[in-house]
Design a protein around this motif. Structure first.
Motif, PDB file in Angstrom:
ATOM      1  N   PRO A   1      -2.988  -8.017   2.083  1.00  0.00           N
ATOM      2  CA  PRO A   1      -3.394  -8.900   3.179  1.00  0.00           C
ATOM      3  C   PRO A   1      -4.907  -8.858   3.377  1.00  0.00           C
ATOM      4  N   SER A   2      -5.413  -9.828   4.107  1.00  0.00           N
ATOM      5  CA  SER A   2      -6.840  -9.860   4.422  1.00  0.00           C
ATOM      6  C   SER A   2      -7.218  -8.637   5.260  1.00  0.00           C
ATOM      7  N   GLU A   3      -8.417  -8.130   5.010  1.00  0.00           N
ATOM      8  CA  GLU A   3      -8.879  -6.961   5.760  1.00  0.00           C
ATOM      9  C   GLU A   3      -8.977  -7.246   7.261  1.00  0.00           C
ATOM     10  N   ASP A   4      -9.085  -8.500   7.645  1.00  0.00           N
ATOM     11  CA  ASP A   4      -9.192  -8.848   9.065  1.00  0.00           C
ATOM     12  C   ASP A   4      -7.990  -8.355   9.858  1.00  0.00           C
ATOM     13  N   TYR A   5      -6.859  -8.209   9.185  1.00  0.00           N
ATOM     14  CA  TYR A   5      -5.623  -7.828   9.879  1.00  0.00           C
ATOM     15  C   TYR A   5      -5.357  -6.329   9.813  1.00  0.00           C
ATOM     16  N   ASP A   6      -6.236  -5.574   9.172  1.00  0.00           N
ATOM     17  CA  ASP A   6      -5.982  -4.146   8.984  1.00  0.00           C
ATOM     18  C   ASP A   6      -5.712  -3.385  10.282  1.00  0.00           C
ATOM     19  N   PRO A   7      -6.499  -3.584  11.342  1.00  0.00           N
ATOM     20  CA  PRO A   7      -6.228  -2.813  12.571  1.00  0.00           C
ATOM     21  C   PRO A   7      -4.825  -3.041  13.113  1.00  0.00           C
ATOM     22  N   GLN A   8      -4.381  -4.296  13.128  1.00  0.00           N
ATOM     23  CA  GLN A   8      -3.047  -4.592  13.661  1.00  0.00           C
ATOM     24  C   GLN A   8      -1.962  -4.043  12.733  1.00  0.00           C
ATOM     25  N   VAL A   9      -2.166  -4.185  11.418  1.00  0.00           N
ATOM     26  CA  VAL A   9      -1.169  -3.683  10.478  1.00  0.00           C
ATOM     27  C   VAL A   9      -1.041  -2.166  10.601  1.00  0.00           C
ATOM     28  N   LYS A  10      -2.176  -1.474  10.678  1.00  0.00           N
ATOM     29  CA  LYS A  10      -2.138  -0.019  10.798  1.00  0.00           C
ATOM     30  C   LYS A  10      -1.460   0.407  12.098  1.00  0.00           C
ATOM     31  N   THR A  11      -1.742  -0.300  13.192  1.00  0.00           N
ATOM     32  CA  THR A  11      -1.111   0.041  14.476  1.00  0.00           C
ATOM     33  C   THR A  11       0.400  -0.051  14.383  1.00  0.00           C
ATOM     34  N   LEU A  12       0.891  -1.158  13.803  1.00  0.00           N
ATOM     35  CA  LEU A  12       2.333  -1.355  13.701  1.00  0.00           C
ATOM     36  C   LEU A  12       2.976  -0.323  12.775  1.00  0.00           C
ATOM     37  N   LEU A  13       2.354  -0.058  11.640  1.00  0.00           N
ATOM     38  CA  LEU A  13       2.942   0.883  10.695  1.00  0.00           C
ATOM     39  C   LEU A  13       2.884   2.321  11.203  1.00  0.00           C
TER      40      LEU A  13
ATOM     41  N   GLY B   1       0.801   3.258   2.739  1.00  0.00           N
ATOM     42  CA  GLY B   1       0.145   3.689   1.515  1.00  0.00           C
ATOM     43  C   GLY B   1      -0.327   2.506   0.687  1.00  0.00           C
ATOM     44  N   HIS B   2       0.464   1.450   0.657  1.00  0.00           N
ATOM     45  CA  HIS B   2       0.054   0.254  -0.094  1.00  0.00           C
ATOM     46  C   HIS B   2      -1.178  -0.398   0.531  1.00  0.00           C
ATOM     47  N   LEU B   3      -1.263  -0.385   1.846  1.00  0.00           N
ATOM     48  CA  LEU B   3      -2.441  -0.956   2.496  1.00  0.00           C
ATOM     49  C   LEU B   3      -3.703  -0.207   2.051  1.00  0.00           C
ATOM     50  N   TYR B   4      -3.633   1.125   2.002  1.00  0.00           N
ATOM     51  CA  TYR B   4      -4.787   1.898   1.532  1.00  0.00           C
ATOM     52  C   TYR B   4      -5.046   1.657   0.044  1.00  0.00           C
ATOM     53  N   GLU B   5      -3.988   1.415  -0.708  1.00  0.00           N
ATOM     54  CA  GLU B   5      -4.171   1.034  -2.116  1.00  0.00           C
ATOM     55  C   GLU B   5      -4.971  -0.257  -2.210  1.00  0.00           C
ATOM     56  N   CYS B   6      -4.653  -1.201  -1.360  1.00  0.00           N
ATOM     57  CA  CYS B   6      -5.379  -2.476  -1.352  1.00  0.00           C
ATOM     58  C   CYS B   6      -6.864  -2.275  -1.058  1.00  0.00           C
ATOM     59  N   ARG B   7      -7.167  -1.286  -0.224  1.00  0.00           N
ATOM     60  CA  ARG B   7      -8.559  -1.060   0.178  1.00  0.00           C
ATOM     61  C   ARG B   7      -9.267  -0.054  -0.752  1.00  0.00           C
ATOM     62  N   GLN B   8      -8.585   0.281  -1.864  1.00  0.00           N
ATOM     63  CA  GLN B   8      -9.138   1.182  -2.874  1.00  0.00           C
ATOM     64  C   GLN B   8      -9.439   2.572  -2.320  1.00  0.00           C
ATOM     65  N   ALA B   9      -8.757   2.937  -1.242  1.00  0.00           N
ATOM     66  CA  ALA B   9      -8.849   4.298  -0.708  1.00  0.00           C
ATOM     67  C   ALA B   9      -7.726   5.094  -1.353  1.00  0.00           C
ATOM     68  N   TYR B  10      -7.921   5.437  -2.626  1.00  0.00           N
ATOM     69  CA  TYR B  10      -6.821   5.919  -3.442  1.00  0.00           C
ATOM     70  C   TYR B  10      -6.322   7.296  -3.037  1.00  0.00           C
ATOM     71  N   ALA B  11      -7.191   8.164  -2.521  1.00  0.00           N
ATOM     72  CA  ALA B  11      -6.736   9.486  -2.101  1.00  0.00           C
ATOM     73  C   ALA B  11      -5.746   9.365  -0.948  1.00  0.00           C
ATOM     74  N   GLN B  12      -6.105   8.569   0.068  1.00  0.00           N
ATOM     75  CA  GLN B  12      -5.194   8.373   1.201  1.00  0.00           C
ATOM     76  C   GLN B  12      -3.936   7.634   0.761  1.00  0.00           C
ATOM     77  N   ALA B  13      -4.110   6.647  -0.111  1.00  0.00           N
ATOM     78  CA  ALA B  13      -2.955   5.881  -0.593  1.00  0.00           C
ATOM     79  C   ALA B  13      -1.972   6.787  -1.322  1.00  0.00           C
ATOM     80  N   LEU B  14      -2.492   7.668  -2.164  1.00  0.00           N
ATOM     81  CA  LEU B  14      -1.620   8.548  -2.933  1.00  0.00           C
ATOM     82  C   LEU B  14      -0.920   9.555  -2.031  1.00  0.00           C
ATOM     83  N   ASP B  15      -1.634  10.063  -1.019  1.00  0.00           N
ATOM     84  CA  ASP B  15      -1.037  11.013  -0.085  1.00  0.00           C
ATOM     85  C   ASP B  15       0.132  10.386   0.674  1.00  0.00           C
ATOM     86  N   LEU B  16      -0.066   9.186   1.203  1.00  0.00           N
ATOM     87  CA  LEU B  16       0.993   8.510   1.960  1.00  0.00           C
ATOM     88  C   LEU B  16       2.159   8.136   1.050  1.00  0.00           C
TER      89      LEU B  16
END
Length: 886
Positions: free
Chosen positions: A355-367, A391-406
């Motif tokens: 998804p677009s990064e514009d929605y990240d705060p709302q997506v993170k809140t819900l998840l 974890g997939h959201l962090y994958e999208c943002r190339q934050a691979y350490a956090q993505a892999l942990d989740l």
């Protein structure tokens, strides 16, 4: 099983909810459904004081979504009631346990418990209970994908009446005038038919349920049935959209536009049902949320983003009012999925959509809210989905350490409960993250584990929901292709450029793993296409080495990877070479379609340029080694658009490929059986149609030369039974196959192969049709009882240009029918040339030491070389040999 966007991850989420998803499937469950644990008639005698308390605790745990603790409490209560010989309350605990087992995916335990409970009520002759519990039992069968069993429990038709048998759930409810039970049975029956893809039948049953629900003083019944109708319509709409896309891809724009209009009509009908459900005077916020979650994507798809956003906001307002439960967790996940307005909203639920990064705060809140609730409930299943999605959201943002942990936490949660349906998703996600992090070997290991996990449940997934057949190409297929591409891209494989003179010899062990992955994909594609509970299973493994050993045979495999295509050659000495076609899939598809269109156009002089282009891509890089090893037969394992074109007509600038090699095709290596043809005592069943036919207002011309075709077969094979025109019926075919053994079944009639089995049929006498599934069932029953059919011959088949789904069905016809081999045409030839080719093929086949591939080659050369009128490839090129070529 939810109905919108037909995206696999989303469907798995939906699958977890009570009897439906938050997107509203069979919510039409009255008070005796899994949503309502039975606590009535609990005795309060001193010796069983603890039992009612345990039962009550179980109900509280269940209502909060803590199904594991509910099972513990009810198991304790059951033991206490059994100890006190309180059989009535013990039966109620068994009912509750069956519902809880169902919620935790323990379907075998659920079915066994239902059966025990129904047996108890049969002893008590409590027909109301029997009928209602059979409905719940049927719902469990539907969740397992065993829809026929579900339908049999709900409404086995009377042989001579338009009604259900007396002991079916619907028959019992009607005989007792149990209107609530009847509504539930109708809802479950409609749901079973919908999941089989029988949308018209499903809608009919749902409409009957709605008519009865409207007579009840309970708005929730009406709301649930309205949601069922809405889901059936949008399911049918999605199928039509997919069909329209397939037709557009092959240039059938008029028919595609018609289907698109029909799909939009279904969408509007579905939207109206959901909106009516929302307007019902009910104080149940969960039902309102379910309807809203269906409405949101419908608005997005209609480019009504403002209305979709408003519905999303309403759903967000309802969410906090719900008590913490598994339903609430998945509601939050689904709202996170739906937060971005997107006209092509089906992308939102693909496994790799970002998804677009514009929605990240709302997506993170819900998840994060979903994770917190799941952890508070100790609900590892819903927690796994929420963690994986974050974890997939962090994958999208190339934050691979956090993505892999989740993602790792999501995997652990899935492993704890042995949840293979979600585990493979997080293993796949782990592979993607590791690959992007540059950890190739670890990524390959994760991908391999994901495929191993998926292979164990893939058949169950496909048959659980007929619509998943089209989702497969977007949500399951990429897993296999990504692994194959990753292997080819690692340093172990020298990547080759487009230059034709640059070839590399690949280590056989490594490339064998690529071919194994491709084979797994081919099998998955065929299972997905036929999508039947008893369709295709893998045959005993036959390796490339076994196929090629001691034969002058080479195998050419293709694998389309988006921006390029791998062509892999396997030689008899077990050496393999790879060549890359550095052309995007779309350009390759256009070239293949241009080639085939030219082949079919028999009215023009033949232009070999399109055939030369494909020859340069597929064959020329290997010319030297094929000649040096005296190769006589080429076997193709084709991918994508290559399945819809004949290889025999490729051209090197001087001559056709068939003039140099015998040619065969096989969907994947395991479909072949090396033993050669046994020629003693051929017995043939020849069926044909010479008359004009009209099917669904479409006219099919008479096949004037079928009589000659059948007569030639009778002359060559004295033991031939022929059935022509009115004698060629389903019943007569079944009778012949049941009473005699045939090594060859030859069918000379119009046969159309479409993008799915429902569009694939043969025309028999009296303007009737025989579906490919019916033909397969008839042939397979014979081959199961006796020796497999040696050869299935279909001489007037038709697949549309560019329709690789139809070509997939044609490629799998031999396997599906239980035949060793099949010869079929990609397009029909209404000419004497077909009769001549067929006669020559069988004549060659009777010669000692002649393989089927060689027999077909010589038959095609007979037309090409000795008959000027039939030398155009339109007459001889459409015939392809599928399966065992020996």
């Amino acid at each position: 099983m939810c109905r919108f966007y037909r995206r696999f991850v989303f469907r798995l989420v939906c699958f977890l909810l009570f009897f439906s998803s938050l997107l509203g499937c069979i919510i039409a469950n009255p008070p005796f459904s899994s949503a309502s644990p039975q606590l009535i008639a609990l005795t309060q005698d001193a010796d069983a004081t603890n039992a009612p308390q345990q039962a009550k605790q179980g109900a509280l745990h269940y209502q909060s979504g803590d199904y594991r603790r509910a099972i513990e409490s009810w198991t304790s209560a059951l033991a206490l009631y059994q100890k006190q010989n309180d059989l009535d309350n013990a039966a109620l605990m068994q009912e509750n346990l069956a519902r809880a087992y169902q919620q935790t995916g323990q379907f075998d335990l659920a079915l066994n418990t239902w059966q025990q409970t129904v047996a108890f009520y049969r002893q008590r002759d409590d027909r109301t209970k029997i009928g209602r519990l059979q409905t719940e039992q049927a719902q469990t069968y539907s969740q397992l994908g065993q829809h026929r069993q579900a339908i049999a429990l709900l409404c086995t038709p009377e042989p001579s009446a338009n009604d259900c048998v007396a002991d079916s759930a619907l028959g019992i409810a009607r005989s007792l005038k149990d209107t609530e039970g009847e509504v539930a049975a109708l809802g479950s029956l409609g749901n079973a038919h919908r999941l089989r893809g029988n949308y018209k039948t499903a809608i009919t049953w749902f409409e009957k349920g709605l008519a009865i629900a409207q007579t009840l003083d309970n708005p929730s019944y009406q709301a649930a049935t309205l949601n069922n109708l809405g889901n059936a319509h949008i399911s049918r709409a999605l199928l039509k959209y997919r069909r329209a896309q397939s037709l557009q891809a092959i240039g059938e724009n008029d028919e595609a536009n018609t289907l698109t209009i029909e799909a939009r009509t279904d969408d509007q009908a579905g939207l109206q049902y959901f909106q009516t459900s929302l307007s019902m005077p009910t104080n149940e916020p969960l039902n309102q949320l379910r309807a809203l979650l269906n409405v949101i994507p419908l608005h997005y798809r209609a480019n009504e983003n403002t209305l979709g956003i408003e519905a999303h906001q309403q759903a967000r307002q309802i969410l906090p009012t719900l008590p913490n439960s598994r339903n609430k967790v998945f509601a939050a996940i689904n709202l996170a999925n739906l937060i971005q307005p997107e006209p092509q909203s089906d992308l939102l639920f693909s496994q790799t959509f970002c998804p677009s990064e514009d929605y990240d705060p709302q997506v993170k809140t819900l998840l994060n809210e979903a994770i917190t609730i799941a952890q508070s409930l100790s609900d590892r299943r819903s927690e796994s989905f929420a963690l994986g999605k974050l974890g997939h959201l962090y994958e999208c943002r190339q934050a691979y350490a956090q993505a892999l942990d989740l993602t790792q936490k999501a995997r652990w949660a899935a492993e704890d409960l042995n949840m293979a349906d979600s585990l493979y998703l997080w293993e796949w996600q782990t592979g993607r993250i590791l690959n992007k992090s540059g950890q190739d070997q670890a990524a390959i290991a994760a991908y391999e584990q994901a495929i191993a996990t998926l292979d164990g449940i893939r058949t169950d997934i496909v048959v659980a929901d007929r619509d998943l057949q089209f989702d497969f190409r977007d949500t399951v297929e990429p897993l296999y292709r990504e692994l194959a591409q990753l292997r080819l891209d690692t340093e172990q494989f020298p990547r080759l450029t487009a230059a034709r003179d640059r070839k590399g010899t690949i280590p056989k062990d490594n490339i064998a793993k690529v071919l194994s992955t491709v084979d797994a994909l081919k099998l998955a594609e065929l299972q997905n296409y036929f999508g039947d509970e008893c369709a295709i299973t893998a045959l005993p493994e036959v390796t490339v080495e076994q196929i090629s050993q001691d034969q002058a045979t080479a195998v050419i495999s293709t694998l389309m990877l988006g921006d390029r295509t791998a062509v892999i050659l396997t030689l008899p000495d077990r050496q393999r070479q790879i060549h890359w076609i550095e052309v995007p899939d779309m350009a390759l598809r256009q070239a293949a379609n241009h080639y085939r269109s030219g082949l079919e156009n028999q009215s023009d002089s033949y232009d070999s340029q399109p055939a030369q282009k494909l020859y340069d891509w597929l064959i020329r890089p290997f010319e030297g080694v094929l000649q040096s090893q005296d190769i006589e037969t080429l076997v193709f394992v084709q991918d994508g658009i290559f399945r819809s074109i004949p290889m025999a007509a490729l051209h090197d600038g001087q001559q056709f490929l068939i003039q140099k090699y015998a040619v065969a095709t096989t969907p994947f290596f395991n479909l072949t059986t090396p033993p050669t043809l046994t020629r003693n005592n051929f017995k043939t069943l020849a069926l044909g149609l010479t008359e004009e036919a009209t099917i669904n207002q479409q006219d099919y011309p008479a096949l004037a030369y079928v009589n000659e075709e059948i007569s030639n077969i009778q002359a060559l094979f004295p033991k031939t039974q022929s059935l022509l025109n009115q004698k060629f019926t389903r019943d007569r075919l079944q009778q012949e196959l049941q009473t005699d053994t045939y090594s060859i079944v030859h069918i000379a009639t119009h046969a159309e192969f479409g993008p799915e089995p429902q569009d694939t049929f043969l025309i028999t006498g009296n303007n009737e049709v025989l579906s490919i599934e019916e033909l397969d069932t008839l042939l397979r029953s014979t081959s199961n009882a006796r020796e497999p059919i040696e050869l299935l011959m279909l001489t007037a088949c038709e697949t549309a240009v560019g329709d690789d789904r139809a070509a997939l069905g044609l490629a799998g016809v031999a396997l599906q029918a239980g035949a060793k081999s099949a010869v079929a045409s990609l397009w029909p030839i209404y000419d004497q040339a077909t009769a001549r080719l067929v006669e020559q093929f069988y004549r060659e086949l009777l010669k000692p030491n002649t393989t089927k591939a060689t027999a077909l080659q010589k038959a095609q050369l007979t037309l090409l070389v000795t008959d000027e009128q039939s030398s155009h490839p339109a007459f001889w090129a459409p015939f392809i040999l599928i399966g065992n070529w020996t």
